[in-house]
Design a protein around this motif. Structure first.
Motif, PDB file in Angstrom:
ATOM      1  N   PHE A 392      26.565  23.584  34.310  1.00 39.82           N
ATOM      2  CA  PHE A 392      27.264  22.669  33.400  1.00 39.82           C
ATOM      3  C   PHE A 392      26.408  21.454  33.067  1.00 39.82           C
ATOM      4  CE2 PHE A 392      29.958  18.881  32.895  1.00 39.82           C
ATOM      5  CZ  PHE A 392      30.640  19.225  31.737  1.00 39.82           C
ATOM      6  N   VAL A 393      25.863  20.785  34.077  1.00 43.24           N
ATOM      7  CA  VAL A 393      25.118  19.549  33.805  1.00 43.24           C
ATOM      8  C   VAL A 393      23.808  19.825  33.081  1.00 43.24           C
ATOM      9  CG1 VAL A 393      26.155  18.338  35.756  1.00 43.24           C
ATOM     10  CG2 VAL A 393      23.965  19.500  36.062  1.00 43.24           C
ATOM     11  N   GLN A 394      23.327  21.053  33.158  1.00 39.11           N
ATOM     12  CA  GLN A 394      22.089  21.371  32.449  1.00 39.11           C
ATOM     13  C   GLN A 394      22.329  21.803  31.002  1.00 39.11           C
ATOM     14  OE1 GLN A 394      19.644  24.145  34.628  1.00 39.11           O
ATOM     15  NE2 GLN A 394      19.196  22.689  36.247  1.00 39.11           N
ATOM     16  N   THR A 395      23.582  22.158  30.669  1.00 37.16           N
ATOM     17  CA  THR A 395      23.834  22.715  29.346  1.00 37.16           C
ATOM     18  C   THR A 395      24.952  22.013  28.575  1.00 37.16           C
ATOM     19  OG1 THR A 395      25.396  24.351  30.246  1.00 37.16           O
ATOM     20  CG2 THR A 395      23.080  25.000  30.108  1.00 37.16           C
ATOM     21  N   ALA A 396      25.729  21.133  29.211  1.00 38.55           N
ATOM     22  CA  ALA A 396      26.923  20.562  28.573  1.00 38.55           C
ATOM     23  C   ALA A 396      26.593  19.746  27.329  1.00 38.55           C
ATOM     24  CB  ALA A 396      27.695  19.700  29.566  1.00 38.55           C
ATOM     25  N   ILE A 397      25.541  18.945  27.397  1.00 39.40           N
ATOM     26  CA  ILE A 397      25.163  18.103  26.266  1.00 39.40           C
ATOM     27  C   ILE A 397      23.834  18.617  25.716  1.00 39.40           C
ATOM     28  CG2 ILE A 397      24.598  15.771  25.501  1.00 39.40           C
ATOM     29  CD1 ILE A 397      26.356  14.705  27.684  1.00 39.40           C
ATOM     30  N   PRO A 398      23.829  19.124  24.504  1.00 42.38           N
ATOM     31  CA  PRO A 398      22.593  19.657  23.929  1.00 42.38           C
ATOM     32  C   PRO A 398      21.461  18.647  23.981  1.00 42.38           C
ATOM     33  CG  PRO A 398      24.474  20.165  22.524  1.00 42.38           C
ATOM     34  CD  PRO A 398      24.967  19.203  23.573  1.00 42.38           C
ATOM     35  N   ARG A 399      20.307  19.131  24.345  1.00 43.90           N
ATOM     36  CA  ARG A 399      19.073  18.328  24.417  1.00 43.90           C
ATOM     37  C   ARG A 399      19.097  17.266  25.508  1.00 43.90           C
ATOM     38  NH1 ARG A 399      20.256  19.723  19.487  1.00 43.90           N
ATOM     39  NH2 ARG A 399      21.804  18.102  19.354  1.00 43.90           N
ATOM     40  N   GLN A 400      20.112  17.287  26.369  1.00 46.51           N
ATOM     41  CA  GLN A 400      20.158  16.280  27.430  1.00 46.51           C
ATOM     42  C   GLN A 400      20.566  16.912  28.759  1.00 46.51           C
ATOM     43  OE1 GLN A 400      21.954  12.461  26.602  1.00 46.51           O
ATOM     44  NE2 GLN A 400      21.791  12.793  24.417  1.00 46.51           N
TER      45      GLN A 400
END
Length: 625
Positions: A392-400
């Motif tokens: 989740f934390v690697q993919t939840a916010i695109p580019r971040q």
């Protein structure tokens, strides 16, 4: 009452007309004294209590005063610590009060429950004309309840009113013109701002585009603490007019869309509140600690919490505090420990989390306190929970993507139902790093726990999303064997799998293993070895980890670039890495994605600094391949 409370009581009791107590460091106990005086004062018409530390208890006391006071027409409670409980009390008072016309409750901690209570009160109250609830924690449901109120004579300000209307802009311009004639003769810029209808903060933020703020207060008589120059006030007027022009341009601009989710905020509370919650940080409430400071158990807002109080002299602790606060304000997930609130007063910094009843995974594997051994089913669930959180934390916010960099069983906590939640994101990158010739991130200092650190990070300071995967592999070995993490443990498991494809001799003897359990444990052990591969390119992504844990057949990992391929862009995976983000130089993506990041004002995945430009060239790989 103590002396301070007695002084406030007397001041309020004897006050007449406007009473200004803003920025007075007033907490709940002081608010109680003020409320008692308001019950007997029949001359105060305007009460200014903004920019204080009044919470639910103080709000409840003021609400009781509003039920009997028949003179107050305006109450400012902007930028305090009032939550749903205090809002509910004020709502009950509004059902009885028939004199209050203006109420400012913006920038508090009111959620949907409080908003719905106020909405119900407005169905009864017909005298309130202006109610400000912007910059709270009210979602669409709460705003919808407020907007459905039948009493339309009350003007509501909520966060769905992001920018002022043309009429409001005209009103602001008119106000700016009016205050020209009321500029006082004073040398105190703060007083000049207040007397000219300006807030004490910088004028450019007096009507923020992100959320409306209370309109300027009426000019004060020139006899009140006046000592400012006319030039300072004239400057304020020019800044206000510039802000009006800026807002007009924003209003006329076409709306923009963003795939980045709206990020939640974390309530700020006073140190006094947390002191009360932990019995003055009593040693009997201390449940842990380390180089950062101490952790205490307590009760806040009716819920059991863990309060991490950072040591006042901890420089590293301050950086970790800011990093964790920033990270956890952006990510909410069932498998990430919830941060409830925080305190930041001078050198005092505290983070407040939900209290995890079953402690850390490491404590349970060690059976600390004589607790029973975790079953194999519980351990499998823990493995899945951790992978879910990290994916989740690697993919939840695109580019971040978010890096943990200290993922270990000590930092994975268990709630009352043994659900696992990842904690301690304080080592996420917050300091500048260096980039080597191959566009890895090269950190200035390696942080984390040695047994969990991959070779690239430990020896070269190189970081990627596969760094946390390596740490996860060590956690899997701990779940299977119950042993402490070590390089020897990894080597032994790898050797056993290579020799016999079984690790029966290494299984945690505290578990009653069935034949079916032993079959599934082989899958976990093999996954652990893959996660611990010395070469990051051969480690699975957390997405692939979840597929394998669910029993799906292994497939080509789309997150994994093909070696020697130029399709390495972290964002689109379909273009070469020919753009290095500036000024931080922390990441290399393709030109198209770099342009989009700059346009959307995305932040660098490592240092959280928004890129403003990029440098073109041929880069062998991105920093997160």
């Amino acid at each position: 009452m103590n002396q301070r409370q007695r002084e406030l009581y007397d001041e309020v009791k004897n006050a007449n007309g406007e009473l200004d107590l803003e920025l007075g460091q007033i907490g709940d106990e002081e608010a109680k004294a003020i409320a008692e005086a308001l019950k007997v004062n029949n001359t105060v018409t305007e009460l200014f209590l903004q920019e204080n530390d009044i919470g639910d208890v103080g709000a409840q006391a003021i609400a009781e005063a509003l039920k009997v006071n028949t003179k107050l027409t305006t109450v400012y409670l902007y930028n305090n610590l009032i939550g749903d409980v205090g809002a509910h009390a004020i709502a009950e008072a509004l059902k009885m009060n028939t004199t209050l016309t203006t109420l400012y409750l913006g920038k508090n901690q009111i959620g949907d429950v409080g908003a719905q209570a106020i909405a119900e009160a407005l169905k009864v109250n017909t005298t309130l004309k202006e109610l400000y609830l912007e910059r709270n924690f009210i979602s669409e449901n709460g705003i919808k309840a407020l907007n459905q109120v039948g009493n339309r004579s009350c003007k509501l300000w909520t966060d769905d009113q992001r920018k002022p209307s043309p009429a409001q802009l005209q009103e602001m311009a008119s106000r700016a013109a009016q205050v020209r004639a009321t500029i006082p003769t004073t040398k105190d810029p703060q007083v000049a701002r207040s007397a000219a209808g300006m807030p004490h903060a910088a004028p450019s933020s007096s009507y923020a585009a992100s959320a409306p703020t209370p309109p300027p207060r009426p000019p004060k008589p020139a006899t009140l603490r006046m000592s400012s120059s006319k030039s300072s006030a004239h400057q304020d007027i020019r800044q206000l007019q510039a802000r009006i022009a800026q807002l007009e341009l924003e209003r006329q601009a076409p709306p923009t869309t963003s795939a980045v989710p709206i990020l939640s905020s974390i309530p700020r509370v006073s140190l006094q509140v947390l002191s009360q919650a932990t019995a003055q940080f009593s040693e009997s409430k201390r449940i842990g600690g380390g180089g950062f400071g101490s952790v205490y158990s307590g009760v806040w807002s009716g819920q059991r919490v863990a309060v991490k109080r950072l040591a006042a002299d901890s420089t590293q602790g301050v950086a970790q505090f800011e990093a964790e606060l920033e990270a956890l304000s952006r990510f909410r997930h069932p498998n990430i420990v919830t941060i409830m609130c925080y305190t930041q007063e001078g050198n005092e910094r505290c983070l407040v989390y939900e209290l995890m009843a079953n402690g850390s995974v490491r404590d349970r594997l060690d059976r600390k306190g004589g607790t029973p051994a975790l079953s194999w089913q519980q351990r499998q669930n823990i493995a899945t929970d951790i992978a879910n959180a990290m994916h989740f934390v690697q993919t939840a916010i695109p580019r971040q993507p978010l890096f943990h960099l200290d993922l270990k069983t000590d930092n994975v906590l268990l709630d009352a139902h043994f659900n696992a939640k990842v904690a301690d994101f304080g080592l996420t990158r917050s300091a500048p790093a260096q980039v080597d010739a191959h566009s890895y991130i090269r950190t200035q200092t390696v942080q984390g726990t040695l047994q969990y650190i991959c070779p690239q990070y430990q020896h070269e300071g190189k970081v990627s999303v596969k760094t946390d995967v390596y740490s996860y592999g060590m956690i899997l070995l701990e779940l299977v064997t119950g042993q402490q993490p070590s390089i020897d443990l990894m080597s032994t498991v790898r050797h056993q799998l290579k020799r016999s494809r079984k690790i029966d001799a290494l299984l945690d003897k505290a578990v009653d293993w069935s034949s079916q359990d032993k079959e599934s444990v082989q899958v976990i052990a093999e996954l652990a070895v893959d996660c611990l591969d010395p070469a990051r390119v051969y480690r699975p992504s957390f997405g692939e980890v979840l597929r394998r844990l669910s029993g799906e057949e292994a497939e080509v990992n789309e997150d994994e670039p093909i070696e020697n391929s130029d399709r390495e862009c972290l964002l689109c995976w379909s273009a070469p890495t020919n753009a290095k983000l500036m000024p931080c130089c922390h990441a290399c993506v393709c030109v198209a994605c770099a342009q989009e990041m700059i346009q959307r004002r995305d932040k660098c995945m490592i240092c959280r600094v928004p890129p403003t430009a990029f440098e073109t060239g041929k880069y062998n790989q991105t920093f997160v391949p």
